[in-house]
Write a protein that holds these residues in place. Structure first.
Motif, PDB file in Angstrom:
ATOM      1  N   PHE A  43       0.841  -1.194   0.000  1.00 29.40           N
ATOM      2  CA  PHE A  43       0.000   0.000   0.000  1.00 29.40           C
ATOM      3  C   PHE A  43       0.884   1.255   0.000  1.00 29.40           C
ATOM      4  N   ALA A  44       1.943   1.212   0.813  1.00 26.49           N
ATOM      5  CA  ALA A  44       2.866   2.355   0.871  1.00 26.49           C
ATOM      6  C   ALA A  44       3.567   2.556  -0.475  1.00 26.49           C
ATOM      7  N   ALA A  45       3.967   1.458  -1.121  1.00 27.74           N
ATOM      8  CA  ALA A  45       4.654   1.563  -2.424  1.00 27.74           C
ATOM      9  C   ALA A  45       3.721   2.183  -3.469  1.00 27.74           C
ATOM     10  N   VAL A  52       7.336  -7.822  -4.844  1.00 27.87           N
ATOM     11  CA  VAL A  52       6.895  -8.131  -3.489  1.00 27.87           C
ATOM     12  C   VAL A  52       8.037  -8.725  -2.661  1.00 27.87           C
ATOM     13  N   ASP A  53       8.820  -9.611  -3.262  1.00 29.10           N
ATOM     14  CA  ASP A  53       9.932 -10.251  -2.545  1.00 29.10           C
ATOM     15  C   ASP A  53      11.118  -9.322  -2.339  1.00 29.10           C
ATOM     16  N   ASP A  54      11.423  -8.514  -3.353  1.00 29.17           N
ATOM     17  CA  ASP A  54      12.701  -7.787  -3.363  1.00 29.17           C
ATOM     18  C   ASP A  54      12.550  -6.290  -3.168  1.00 29.17           C
ATOM     19  N   TYR A  55      11.365  -5.816  -2.748  1.00 29.75           N
ATOM     20  CA  TYR A  55      11.118  -4.370  -2.651  1.00 29.75           C
ATOM     21  C   TYR A  55      12.167  -3.662  -1.806  1.00 29.75           C
ATOM     22  N   ILE A  76       8.618  -0.029  -6.738  1.00 24.57           N
ATOM     23  CA  ILE A  76       8.670  -1.049  -7.789  1.00 24.57           C
ATOM     24  C   ILE A  76       7.408  -1.892  -7.637  1.00 24.57           C
ATOM     25  N   LEU A  77       6.552  -1.842  -8.658  1.00 27.34           N
ATOM     26  CA  LEU A  77       5.184  -2.360  -8.542  1.00 27.34           C
ATOM     27  C   LEU A  77       4.920  -3.520  -9.486  1.00 27.34           C
ATOM     28  N   THR A  78       3.877  -4.281  -9.157  1.00 29.16           N
ATOM     29  CA  THR A  78       3.359  -5.280 -10.092  1.00 29.16           C
ATOM     30  C   THR A  78       2.393  -4.569 -11.052  1.00 29.16           C
TER      31      THR A  78
END
Lengths: 329, 329
Positions: free
Chosen positions: B220-222, B294-297, B304-306
């Protein structure tokens, strides 16, 4: 920040012939900061979509044609001149000559060149367009200047792994025009003659002798440490211009014939982290990039040698015949 | 150290049919420490030369067939089951099932499963052979157990980017058998149901709810940070199983249609260092590996988003419809 000739008008004219829908751009690391600006310009002028390759790129041995096959219709490769390789997709090479004034560095070099009559000149791709100007300057200052083409290299051009353009010149000293110590080191080791390096970006000039001496001592120590190693990794690259499968097979056989164990490890980009799982190996020999063992030795905690250095370990070559590894096509 | 079933006799029998001269071996990072031993055994038994691929390998999306084409005659890929992809060279897949006793972890899970009647089971490739034993144990302890095949996955199998085997089960709770939080997180987000994770290596059991909550807050923050970004990088992979060119093109168009700038950056292995030259970009969206954002944020200093998260940024999806990105063939 140094500026470079990206020859965008020429790129656009050449690219149009391929009628591309998607274009890939590839740069050596030092030029990647220019990628976004060039991508935007090419997209606008050509009406294409641009993909910027961000993988590491160390030379023309490392063209992204295989990786981008089936994705882009055309690849623009900046910063290197082509090697005699077959590419899987159309590739346009743009040398990206540096926009730099070479005269201050040349003027500074005259002092270190004094006492030498015949000067061989050598440079890297980014300064090939300045070679004639450099030769004229040196001749105007009383030098006899020689230069030659090499095997797959242009007149005066040296690569990190190809010094064939300088090997046979009948000169008293070499003047290398460019930055960094590694190319001048190669000239020194292949010719045995003094090498003066003139950096056009900084105007600094230096004699490579002390650096060459330090590197040779490091290499001697690596060879000495490697004599004890029983289990070896032969590091091979899957990059088209560094592949050297027969060399890797020969190195494995050489090691096994000498009673040692040998395992071929193949990578795209070689790095120390990727070798961590093979902790049982005591030493490495590299059939990939010839520069890697000499440039990157400090990153590895185990001896990492060139094929020529392995010959010394195995007693098949004397230390007095030490030289660098080369890839000549 | 966990041990695995490398099925060497089966590999030898299968390999013989290809009459190979040179064989490549490929492993996920966790299995690479077994590479030297297996290489030596296969060389001895088959009279071949083995090349060990040391590039990072994150899944069956990442088979070295393209890199090793023209070098090896056959590739043995350990640790993953095949995806429905065409490979450039013959590939034998060996799942490398873990030699581990699953019962202690299952026994520990009963407490957290109490109060739930219908249990869905899911696991990763390394424990697929234990699925029947797990189901029997749970049934013997009074549970109704459900499992299903997915799109391109086996019964009960989940991948980091494919949770199709669990999505439609009519259950009260899921039991994930395996290590790590990421697979259970995927089950939680795709099903909205409680997920208990049982690690057969450690015997530890935990409810994934707190982890899922923490990850959702980070995402959510990203997304919030990314709303301000004007210049975007669309990160695409050249790996065969992660390529998703149309998705990358769509993401670029979505961003441009919203008045933002977008540049497609293509890499083999994505890492933060390789994005440093593109410092003008304010945020990234990933069409490559769905797990990466999600793993490497924490490795990246910019959002860095999906692709799904980008839809939320652009107001095309509500936060209440948040889910993970998947690659379904």
């Amino acid at each position: 920040m140094a500026d470079y000739q990206f020859e965008t008008s020429k790129v656009i004219e050449k690219a149009k012939k391929y009628n591309p829908r998607i274009i890939g751009l590839q740069f050596p690391d030092g030029l990647k900061i220019h990628a976004l600006k060039l991508a935007r310009k090419l997209e606008k002028e050509l009406g294409v979509t641009v993909l910027i390759s961000a993988d590491p790129c160390y030379g023309a041995c490392d063209v992204a044609d295989t990786k981008l096959e089936g994705i882009v219709d055309l690849l623009i490769h900046y910063g290197h001149s082509p090697l005699p390789l077959d590419y899987n997709i159309p590739v346009i090479f743009i040398e990206a000559y540096a926009k730099v004034d070479i005269i201050p560095a040349l003027r500074s070099s005259l002092k270190l060149l004094s006492g030498y009559d015949k000067v061989g000149v050598a440079t890297t791709t980014q300064h090939l367009h300045l070679l004639d100007e450099a030769i004229k300057f040196l001749e105007d200052h009383g030098k006899k200047v020689l230069s030659a083409k090499g095997v797959g290299t242009r007149r005066g051009q040296v690569l990190g792994c190809n010094f064939s353009s300088v090997k046979e010149l009948d000169v008293d000293v070499y003047l290398f025009i460019g930055s960094g110590d590694f190319h001048p080191l190669g000239i020194r080791l292949f010719t045995g003659k003094p090498v003066i390096a003139a950096d056009p970006y900084t105007g600094q000039v230096n004699n490579i002798e002390d650096f060459a001496d330090r590197i040779l001592r490091i290499r001697f120590a690596a060879i000495t440490r490697a004599r004890e190693a029983k289990k070896w990794g032969v590091i091979m690259s899957s990059k088209k211009g560094q592949k050297r499968l027969s060399l890797a097979l020969n190195l494995k056989k050489l090691l096994e014939d000498s009673g040692r164990e040998a395992f071929i490890i193949i990578l795209d980009d070689v790095s120390p982290e990727l070798l961590v799982p093979f902790r049982d190996l005591n030493a490495f020999v590299v059939s990939a990039c010839p520069r890697m063992p000499v440039d990157d030795y400090h990153l590895y905690d185990k001896p990492i040698l060139t094929p020529i250095e392995l010959e010394i370990v195995l007693g098949k070559r004397g230390w007095e015949d030490y030289t660098l590894d080369e890839i000549l096509f």
